[in-house]
Design an enzyme around this catalytic site. Structure first.
Site, mmCIF file in Angstrom:
data_model
loop_
_atom_site.group_PDB
_atom_site.id
_atom_site.type_symbol
_atom_site.label_atom_id
_atom_site.label_comp_id
_atom_site.label_asym_id
_atom_site.label_seq_id
_atom_site.Cartn_x
_atom_site.Cartn_y
_atom_site.Cartn_z
ATOM 1 C CB THR A 23 -1.024 0.012 1.159
ATOM 2 O OG1 THR A 23 -2.013 1.009 0.902
ATOM 3 C CG2 THR A 23 -0.380 0.268 2.511
ATOM 4 C CB CYS A 29 -3.894 5.802 6.445
ATOM 5 S SG CYS A 29 -5.083 6.856 5.600
ATOM 6 C CG HIS A 46 -4.345 2.298 3.295
ATOM 7 N ND1 HIS A 46 -3.353 2.608 2.405
ATOM 8 C CD2 HIS A 46 -4.675 3.469 3.897
ATOM 9 C CE1 HIS A 46 -3.103 3.911 2.460
ATOM 10 N NE2 HIS A 46 -3.910 4.454 3.359
#
Length: 161
Positions: A23, A29, A46
């Site tokens: 990711t 995040c 994520h």
């Protein structure tokens, strides 16, 4: 031949050996990586926010720590993984912008990381590696072969957890 499977923002995916998950752009995040070392099944979420409970538009379970972890476990178990063998590695949760206010609502990265830690603890999943905080973004790659997590950070190089 292995495939690198991309996990988008507010997304989650499961992979088995020899594939890997990645990711991009983890700021506030948090990337949650779960691994079953016996089956070599990996999962990555994520997440963007700590909890779905205070949000009206919460249909995307991958967006929230509380719902993404449950869904990730479920999808991994469907492929043959067992939660009792899982361990986690997490990264992200940065404070990307500075605010003059000390309001905790602005500390979304810290709140995300703390929520992930608490949920994993309550589910009995140990965290083997944790690189959260700071004020920089990260890209991560998680490998099914051995549960290795690579963290790539601009200006800081690559770290292996």
């Amino acid at each position: 031949m292995s495939t690198m499977i991309k996990v988008g923002m507010a997304d989650l995916k499961v992979a088995d050996f020899p594939n890997a998950l990645t990711t991009l752009g983890l700021g506030s995040c948090v990337g949650i990586c779960l691994y079953d070392p016996l089956t070599k099944i990996t999962g990555m979420a994520h997440i963007m926010l700590p909890s779905s409970k205070a949000i009206r538009k919460n249909e995307n379970v991958a967006k929230f720590a509380d719902t993404a972890i449950v869904e990730l476990i479920s999808q991994m178990e469907v492929k043959g993984a067992r939660k009792s063998r899982f361990y986690a590695k997490i990264a992200g949760g940065a404070q990307m912008f500075s605010f003059s206010s000390q309001n905790d609502a602005m500390k979304i990265g810290e709140r995300n990381a703390e929520a992930v830690r608490e949920i994993l603890k309550n589910m009995g999943i140990p965290i083997k590696a944790d690189e959260t905080g700071g004020n920089f973004g990260r890209t991560i790659e998680f490998y099914s072969e051995d549960g290795k997590l690579l963290i790539k950070t601009a200006g800081k190089g690559i770290r292996e957890l």
